[in-house]
Design a protein around this motif. Structure first.
Motif, PDB file in Angstrom:
ATOM      1  N   GLU A   3       0.907  -1.102  -0.119  1.00  0.00           N
ATOM      2  CA  GLU A   3       0.018  -0.032  -0.160  1.00  0.00           C
ATOM      3  C   GLU A   3       0.943   1.280   0.065  1.00  0.00           C
ATOM      4  O   GLU A   3       0.534   2.250  -0.629  1.00  0.00           O
ATOM      5  N   GLU A  56       3.648   1.488  -1.401  1.00  0.00           N
ATOM      6  CA  GLU A  56       4.317   1.876  -2.731  1.00  0.00           C
ATOM      7  C   GLU A  56       3.376   2.707  -3.564  1.00  0.00           C
ATOM      8  O   GLU A  56       3.637   3.660  -4.357  1.00  0.00           O
ATOM      9  N   LYS A  57       2.032   2.264  -3.445  1.00  0.00           N
ATOM     10  CA  LYS A  57       0.977   3.228  -4.165  1.00  0.00           C
ATOM     11  C   LYS A  57       0.775   4.626  -3.629  1.00  0.00           C
ATOM     12  O   LYS A  57       0.736   5.493  -4.475  1.00  0.00           O
ATOM     13  N   ASP A  85       1.647   8.188  -5.740  1.00  0.00           N
ATOM     14  CA  ASP A  85       0.752   9.179  -5.716  1.00  0.00           C
ATOM     15  C   ASP A  85       1.395  10.416  -5.382  1.00  0.00           C
ATOM     16  O   ASP A  85       1.304  11.657  -5.940  1.00  0.00           O
TER      17      ASP A  85
END
Length: 296
Positions: A153, A155-156, A160
């Protein structure tokens, strides 16, 4: 390294004696808040669980649930108090003799066993070191699971944030390109306005106009704010790409500084185009601020 604060992990230890299941759930929280739910008889291991969790999970509201199923032995032992049983027996015998009570004169086993304190149950003796070792095996598996989920999570979130940083940098560059033109345009507007008011009857000194424009430019100068904002954007990228754990609080502080610079730029620039760009900046900063609430 960016990690999310939300996640779930599950670990199991099992042998012929018992099965231990550990489940960990984590959500956003300003600090590291760990709670443990487990059978009371095993509460001696609670602090060890918290200590192990804190080594892996730096931040978040973390709930750890532990369930134990014992196969090989009972969770309780039965103690027999022979002294109490003998005293009950003697008292019952004397009671029957003194009052010539009817009956067969036999005192039953079930009667004696039901007397207070003759048979008592206590928690079975537990090998604490062995239990903790088994528990830590299950806990370690659960911590690995939740840590991996948080990393995925994270990395996401990092992707962003880097996208937001690029948008902010482009907006900052557009403001920097626009800023030098403000003085020239102000001087032209001032000259036009004076001519309109005086209808050309009075000659305005170019030096005087230049001085007024320079004063305006000094008040509206945003060079320092743009330099600091650029530095903050570089720091944001540095935090995101670093190997350091638990960078959420640092990024949160950085976002406050970015917001302060954006507000100052908007108030000093006195230009509609820069004001519009500043609002774009603040929108991206707000999106980053929201995302940071999910970062460990």
């Amino acid at each position: 390294m960016v990690k999310s604060m939300t996640g779930y992990g599950r670990g199991i230890y099992s042998d012929e004696q018992r099965s231990i299941t550990v489940e960990i759930k984590a959500v956003n929280h300003r600090y590291c808040d760990i709670s443990v739910k487990m059978p009371r008889r095993y509460s001696f291991a609670e602090e060890k669980i918290k200590a192990a969790a804190k080594e892996v999970l730096m931040r978040g509201k973390i709930e750890i649930g532990v369930s134990i199923d014992n196969f090989g032995k009972s969770e309780t032992d039965v103690n027999l108090n022979l002294d109490a049983a003998k005293r009950y027996y003697d008292a019952l015998t004397e009671l029957g003799q003194n009052f010539d009570l009817s009956g067969d004169g036999q005192i039953s086993l079930s009667l004696l066993a039901g007397m207070t304190d003759v048979l008592t149950t206590v928690p079975a003796a537990e090998d604490e070191e062995e239990f903790v070792r088994e528990l830590m095996t299950a806990l370690g598996e659960a911590l690995t699971g939740i840590s991996e989920m948080r990393a995925v999570e994270g990395e996401k979130l990092a992707a962003d944030l880097l996208k937001r940083a690029a948008i902010m940098e482009n907006t900052k560059n557009a403001i920097a390109e626009r800023a030098p033109k403000i003085e020239v345009e102000y001087k032209e507007r001032l000259h036009t306005r004076i001519n309109e008011l005086l209808d050309g009857s009075v000659e305005i000194s170019e030096e005087r106009l230049a001085l007024e424009a320079a004063v305006f430019a000094d008040k509206s100068n945003i060079t320092e704010e743009l330099v600091r904002l650029g530095s903050h954007i570089d720091q944001l990228r540095s935090f995101i790409n670093s190997e350091e754990e638990a960078v959420g609080k640092k990024i949160d502080f950085l976002v406050q500084e970015m917001n302060r610079e954006a507000n100052t730029i908007g108030s000093k620039a006195n230009d509609m185009e820069i004001t519009s760009r500043m609002l774009e900046l603040k929108a991206e900063i707000e999106k980053i601020r929201e995302q940071v609430q999910n970062i460990e």
